[in-house]
Design a protein around this motif. Sequence first.
Motif, mmCIF file in Angstrom:
data_model
loop_
_atom_site.group_PDB
_atom_site.id
_atom_site.type_symbol
_atom_site.label_atom_id
_atom_site.label_comp_id
_atom_site.label_asym_id
_atom_site.label_seq_id
_atom_site.Cartn_x
_atom_site.Cartn_y
_atom_site.Cartn_z
ATOM 1 N N ASP A 459 0.840 6.512 36.224
ATOM 2 C CA ASP A 459 -0.164 6.464 37.294
ATOM 3 C C ASP A 459 -1.394 5.691 36.839
ATOM 4 O OD1 ASP A 459 -1.587 7.590 39.819
ATOM 5 O OD2 ASP A 459 -2.880 8.180 38.148
ATOM 6 N N ALA A 462 -0.731 1.976 36.871
ATOM 7 C CA ALA A 462 -0.749 1.440 38.229
ATOM 8 C C ALA A 462 -2.167 1.339 38.759
ATOM 9 C CB ALA A 462 0.117 2.320 39.138
ATOM 10 N N ARG A 463 -2.991 2.353 38.516
ATOM 11 C CA ARG A 463 -4.367 2.341 39.027
ATOM 12 C C ARG A 463 -5.192 1.201 38.445
ATOM 13 N NH1 ARG A 463 -7.065 6.147 37.026
ATOM 14 N NH2 ARG A 463 -5.443 7.447 36.075
ATOM 15 N N ALA A 507 8.423 4.057 40.306
ATOM 16 C CA ALA A 507 8.050 3.597 41.640
ATOM 17 C C ALA A 507 7.187 4.620 42.361
ATOM 18 C CB ALA A 507 9.312 3.288 42.451
ATOM 19 N N ALA A 509 5.114 6.512 41.001
ATOM 20 C CA ALA A 509 3.779 6.461 40.401
ATOM 21 C C ALA A 509 3.025 5.183 40.764
ATOM 22 C CB ALA A 509 3.895 6.574 38.877
ATOM 23 N N GLY A 510 3.666 4.297 41.527
ATOM 24 C CA GLY A 510 2.986 3.075 41.965
ATOM 25 C C GLY A 510 3.288 1.846 41.147
ATOM 26 N N CYS A 511 4.278 1.934 40.251
ATOM 27 C CA CYS A 511 4.666 0.790 39.432
ATOM 28 C C CYS A 511 5.871 0.090 40.041
ATOM 29 C CB CYS A 511 5.039 1.242 38.008
ATOM 30 S SG CYS A 511 3.720 2.083 37.110
#
Length: 558
Positions: A459, A462-463, A507, A509-511
């Motif tokens: 996370d 990704a952030r 995915a 987690a935003g990756c």
Amino acid sequence: MSDPSGGGRLSPTVADAVGRRLAALGVDTFFGVVGSGNFVVTAALSGAGARFVAARHESGAVCMADGWARVTGRVGVCSLHQGPGLTNAVTGIAEAVKSRTPLLVLAGDTPPAALASNFLIDQDGLVTSVGAIAETIYSAETAEADAVRALRRARLERRPVILNLPIDVQAQPAAGVPDVAAAPLPGAPGPRPADVAAAADLLEQAQRPLIIAGRGAVISDAGPALAALGERCGALLANSAPAHGIFAGEPFGLGIAGGFSTPLAAGLLPQADVVISFGAGLNHWTTRHGELIGAQARLIGVDVDPGAIGKNRRADLAVAADASAMAEALDAELARRGVSPAPWRTEELRDELAARRWRDEPFEPSDAGGVIDPRTLSIALADLLPADKAVVIDSGHFTGWPAMFLDVEDPRAWLFVNGFQCVGLGLGCAIGAAVAAPERMTVLAVGDGGLFLSLPELDTAARVGARLLVVVYDDAAYGAELHHFGPMGHDTDTVRFRDADLAAIAAAAGCGAVTVRSLDDLAPVEAWARDGGGPLLVDAKVDPAIVADWLKDAFRAG
């Protein structure tokens, strides 16, 4: 200057003063997890202009500061809550201690009189037990001087310094003391002329000299000076695993000395008659339990820490000096004497070294269905990734494959996160490295076990939009234990796991994410490497039957 209880603005407190002072001393980036015990000091440092990167777990936060420090050469800074905030970070602190990374950890602390507090622990005893340095903010009057001293000690001693900030002292009004300047750091220690002369005497007679560079040489930026010395005396060049890249492009570089040595290098290293180590501990990893340094070799040890010389192998000459300073002085002395290079460097050897890299060594690739050979994977990654990249390697059975096949141009872009041999610290270090050099691709090699221990930081990656490639050597097991204990007849069910969909987790987690079972599956990685973007996780399902050649040495080491 904010009130952590929500009661509005207050006069500046000790916590405010400490944060502002650290910013004035040049702290411009820091990492952490915020709790009540470090809320105000974090806000003050951030408010003074430093970028704060919020991690999801304290271990990840410390590792991010560690990775950032290794890349930049500066003190990494991390902010943590007291009690559990610090205990969660201790393993990462231990890795930084073992790797001599300078860190400043701002840790809230419970007042000694708060005997009923759930947070109360002996924070000094905790951190000193793993080799870190404990410092404290003692009072409003000394607070800024305490912070200056702690930052200076981290820089000077190249170790983590934990600055405990008792919450009762933090809340006191700032004393408004005059400006507190940091004392200048002393220059790197140069060698004694007698030591230079004694080393020159040995090298002058050498027929097969060998230079081994360690992390101390990387810290000293000694690569060019060591390469020049090697050319002067005709030495071959090798490095410990943490110093990979220091001799990038050198035609007589042997690469990593130790369990990851090429067969050619493993045959050449024991032939040396004079070995001079610069900032290398020559432990059992680097020497294969002493096998790679012949009994006939005379050893010259060079290190800024006199206690490190001869710790693992007796030195014939011990030189307490900075690696660059000693290399330059020794080069000048050999030039003054008119010493000719030893005959070890030949055109034939240069050509053989160029033709017998790890990727040139034959192996029988796996033909198992639904999985990829980890060696095939590593060679393919080496071909499609740019030369200008950072490589971070977590700990585990897979560790040698990326070390054997992935190269870097800059030794500070090589982060071998194995000082404490703990799996799961690499992702945090990789995020810190990516924050330190956002223009450059950072590649993390990690096992599935190490990734599961650090999942929250996907996370964070990704952030922050890190240009980070996470390559998971996924054998659905703790491979080292599986391959060590299985042949002995032990039941290995305790170290085997189901085949998890790590790409789906990443995915979520935003990756970006891709699952790789064959070379054809690497096409999205090639596109990502070309076009850029945020973090991409590659869940490479590697053949669990492939056993690492270096595993027997790992278990000999204990």
